[in-house]
Motif scaffolding. Structure first.
Motif, PDB file in Angstrom:
ATOM      1  N   VAL A 106       0.842  -1.187   0.000  1.00  0.00           N
ATOM      2  CA  VAL A 106       0.000   0.000   0.000  1.00  0.00           C
ATOM      3  C   VAL A 106       0.884   1.245   0.000  1.00  0.00           C
ATOM      4  O   VAL A 106       1.761   1.393   0.846  1.00  0.00           O
ATOM      5  N   PHE A 107       0.653   2.122  -0.981  1.00  0.00           N
ATOM      6  CA  PHE A 107       1.270   3.443  -0.979  1.00  0.00           C
ATOM      7  C   PHE A 107       0.223   4.388  -0.405  1.00  0.00           C
ATOM      8  O   PHE A 107      -0.645   4.883  -1.118  1.00  0.00           O
ATOM      9  N   LYS A 109       8.358  -1.194 -13.005  1.00  0.00           N
ATOM     10  CA  LYS A 109       6.940  -1.190 -13.353  1.00  0.00           C
ATOM     11  C   LYS A 109       6.201  -2.235 -12.516  1.00  0.00           C
ATOM     12  O   LYS A 109       6.644  -3.382 -12.400  1.00  0.00           O
ATOM     13  N   PHE A 110       5.087  -1.820 -11.942  1.00  0.00           N
ATOM     14  CA  PHE A 110       4.246  -2.726 -11.180  1.00  0.00           C
ATOM     15  C   PHE A 110       2.794  -2.539 -11.610  1.00  0.00           C
ATOM     16  O   PHE A 110       2.459  -1.566 -12.298  1.00  0.00           O
ATOM     17  N   GLN A 111       1.944  -3.469 -11.200  1.00  0.00           N
ATOM     18  CA  GLN A 111       0.518  -3.363 -11.512  1.00  0.00           C
ATOM     19  C   GLN A 111      -0.259  -3.087 -10.242  1.00  0.00           C
ATOM     20  O   GLN A 111      -0.069  -3.744  -9.227  1.00  0.00           O
ATOM     21  N   THR A 112      -1.141  -2.108 -10.309  1.00  0.00           N
ATOM     22  CA  THR A 112      -1.946  -1.768  -9.150  1.00  0.00           C
ATOM     23  C   THR A 112      -3.175  -2.658  -9.076  1.00  0.00           C
ATOM     24  O   THR A 112      -3.502  -3.389 -10.011  1.00  0.00           O
ATOM     25  N   LEU A 113      -3.856  -2.565  -7.962  1.00  0.00           N
ATOM     26  CA  LEU A 113      -5.102  -3.303  -7.773  1.00  0.00           C
ATOM     27  C   LEU A 113      -6.165  -2.834  -8.765  1.00  0.00           C
ATOM     28  O   LEU A 113      -7.097  -3.572  -9.081  1.00  0.00           O
ATOM     29  N   ALA A 114      -5.998  -1.624  -9.287  1.00  0.00           N
ATOM     30  CA  ALA A 114      -6.923  -1.093 -10.287  1.00  0.00           C
ATOM     31  C   ALA A 114      -6.602  -1.612 -11.681  1.00  0.00           C
ATOM     32  O   ALA A 114      -7.326  -1.324 -12.641  1.00  0.00           O
ATOM     33  N   GLY A 115      -5.502  -2.378 -11.795  1.00  0.00           N
ATOM     34  CA  GLY A 115      -5.127  -2.946 -13.085  1.00  0.00           C
ATOM     35  C   GLY A 115      -4.311  -2.008 -13.950  1.00  0.00           C
ATOM     36  O   GLY A 115      -4.092  -2.278 -15.133  1.00  0.00           O
ATOM     37  N   VAL A 134      -8.706   4.455  -4.665  1.00  0.00           N
ATOM     38  CA  VAL A 134      -8.051   3.676  -3.604  1.00  0.00           C
ATOM     39  C   VAL A 134      -7.197   2.572  -4.207  1.00  0.00           C
ATOM     40  O   VAL A 134      -6.035   2.372  -3.806  1.00  0.00           O
ATOM     41  N   ALA A 135      -7.737   1.867  -5.188  1.00  0.00           N
ATOM     42  CA  ALA A 135      -7.026   0.740  -5.799  1.00  0.00           C
ATOM     43  C   ALA A 135      -5.758   1.187  -6.517  1.00  0.00           C
ATOM     44  O   ALA A 135      -4.810   0.407  -6.665  1.00  0.00           O
ATOM     45  N   ALA A 136      -5.720   2.442  -6.955  1.00  0.00           N
ATOM     46  CA  ALA A 136      -4.527   2.960  -7.636  1.00  0.00           C
ATOM     47  C   ALA A 136      -3.349   3.096  -6.688  1.00  0.00           C
ATOM     48  O   ALA A 136      -2.213   3.284  -7.125  1.00  0.00           O
ATOM     49  N   HIS A 137      -3.589   3.011  -5.383  1.00  0.00           N
ATOM     50  CA  HIS A 137      -2.532   3.143  -4.381  1.00  0.00           C
ATOM     51  C   HIS A 137      -2.104   1.793  -3.806  1.00  0.00           C
ATOM     52  O   HIS A 137      -1.337   1.747  -2.836  1.00  0.00           O
ATOM     53  N   VAL A 138      -2.592   0.707  -4.401  1.00  0.00           N
ATOM     54  CA  VAL A 138      -2.319  -0.631  -3.858  1.00  0.00           C
ATOM     55  C   VAL A 138      -1.723  -1.513  -4.942  1.00  0.00           C
ATOM     56  O   VAL A 138      -2.251  -1.592  -6.055  1.00  0.00           O
ATOM     57  N   GLU A 180       3.612  11.594   0.060  1.00  0.00           N
ATOM     58  CA  GLU A 180       3.350  12.988   0.426  1.00  0.00           C
ATOM     59  C   GLU A 180       2.206  13.590  -0.411  1.00  0.00           C
ATOM     60  O   GLU A 180       1.679  14.651  -0.075  1.00  0.00           O
ATOM     61  N   SER A 181       1.835  12.921  -1.509  1.00  0.00           N
ATOM     62  CA  SER A 181       0.748  13.366  -2.371  1.00  0.00           C
ATOM     63  C   SER A 181      -0.090  12.158  -2.759  1.00  0.00           C
ATOM     64  O   SER A 181       0.360  11.013  -2.676  1.00  0.00           O
ATOM     65  N   VAL A 182      -1.316  12.424  -3.209  1.00  0.00           N
ATOM     66  CA  VAL A 182      -2.175  11.335  -3.657  1.00  0.00           C
ATOM     67  C   VAL A 182      -1.894  11.044  -5.123  1.00  0.00           C
ATOM     68  O   VAL A 182      -1.389  11.900  -5.861  1.00  0.00           O
ATOM     69  N   LEU A 183      -2.199   9.834  -5.545  1.00  0.00           N
ATOM     70  CA  LEU A 183      -2.090   9.443  -6.953  1.00  0.00           C
ATOM     71  C   LEU A 183      -3.494   9.503  -7.542  1.00  0.00           C
ATOM     72  O   LEU A 183      -4.310   8.618  -7.301  1.00  0.00           O
ATOM     73  N   VAL A 184      -3.790  10.558  -8.257  1.00  0.00           N
ATOM     74  CA  VAL A 184      -5.136  10.756  -8.775  1.00  0.00           C
ATOM     75  C   VAL A 184      -5.278  10.063 -10.117  1.00  0.00           C
ATOM     76  O   VAL A 184      -4.632  10.468 -11.090  1.00  0.00           O
ATOM     77  N   PRO A 185      -6.080   9.010 -10.217  1.00  0.00           N
ATOM     78  CA  PRO A 185      -6.234   8.310 -11.509  1.00  0.00           C
ATOM     79  C   PRO A 185      -7.082   9.090 -12.487  1.00  0.00           C
ATOM     80  O   PRO A 185      -7.817   9.982 -12.096  1.00  0.00           O
TER      81      PRO A 185
END
Length: 213
Positions: A81-82, A139-145, A113-117, A208-213
């Motif tokens: 989790v980021f 490169k990794f894959q998030t829970l959002a795919g 939320v899934a973009a941070h996992v 320190e910041s959110v990852l806004v998809p």
């Protein structure tokens, strides 16, 4: 010939009065043992519980619950989790924060939320090794795919000193200023301010910041 009994008497007197303070001082060690602090066992909880117990993740932990992803983040499947700190949400506009809490936009909240996992556990060491293998970017894959890119940046090299000013010391890269940067495809990016908050089902890193998809 009368000195031996006198010495013997003196020895007996020392014994009766306590004698050697090291041998007669049993009370002091016992007192120290009695006053020693009790060390409690450290209990490692799942990722969601870890965030709920941390004072800096109250907002993100609440969004996990509102997105109905609590079971996924508290389950046994390994995750990374980021987690944006509460202060990260201050950077969002009022409208964007309101949208995250809008029940009509729940699908967008789930994606947020899934973009941070990440699927799978990745410690700071794992991320560093992956960056090295990827020649600077992992490169990794998030829970959002969606793909998540992780690289490093040296904060000391972010701004080069002006060549015309001899009084400004030249910036030199250091390990202390070398930080992880996380970028979500189609979204935002953030520095990782802390790493490796251990959880029973993975690990939590701080953004320190959110990852806004």
């Amino acid at each position: 010939m009368m000195r031996a009994p006198a010495l013997l008497c003196g020895a007996l007197l020392l014994t009766s009065c306590g004698g050697d303070p090291i041998e007669a001082g049993d009370a002091a060690p016992k007192s120290k043992v009695a006053n020693m602090p009790v060390v409690h066992e450290i209990r490692i909880t799942d990722a969601l519980a870890t965030m709920r117990q941390h004072p800096d993740f109250t907002i993100f932990a609440d969004l996990v619950r509102k997105a109905d992803l609590a079971q996924r983040l508290s389950g046994k499947a390994p995750i990374t989790v980021f987690a944006p700190a509460d202060s990260a949400f201050d950077k969002l506009t009022v409208e964007r924060r309101a949208a995250l809490l809008d029940p009509a936009q729940r699908n967008a909240l789930v994606r947020f939320v899934a973009a941070h996992v990440l699927v799978g556990r990745a410690s700071a060491r794992d991320l560093t090794e992956a960056i090295a293998k990827g020649q600077g970017t992992a490169k990794f894959q998030t829970l959002a795919g969606k793909p998540l890119s992780i690289s490093r940046t040296d904060l000391n090299m972010a701004e080069a000193p002006p060549a015309s000013d001899p009084d400004v010391a030249e910036t030199v890269p250091t390990r202390a200023s070398d930080m992880l940067v996380v970028t979500e495809e189609g979204g935002g990016s953030s520095l990782v301010t802390a790493t490796d908050l251990e959880a029973s089902n993975g690990v939590v890193h701080v953004l320190e910041s959110v990852l806004v998809p």
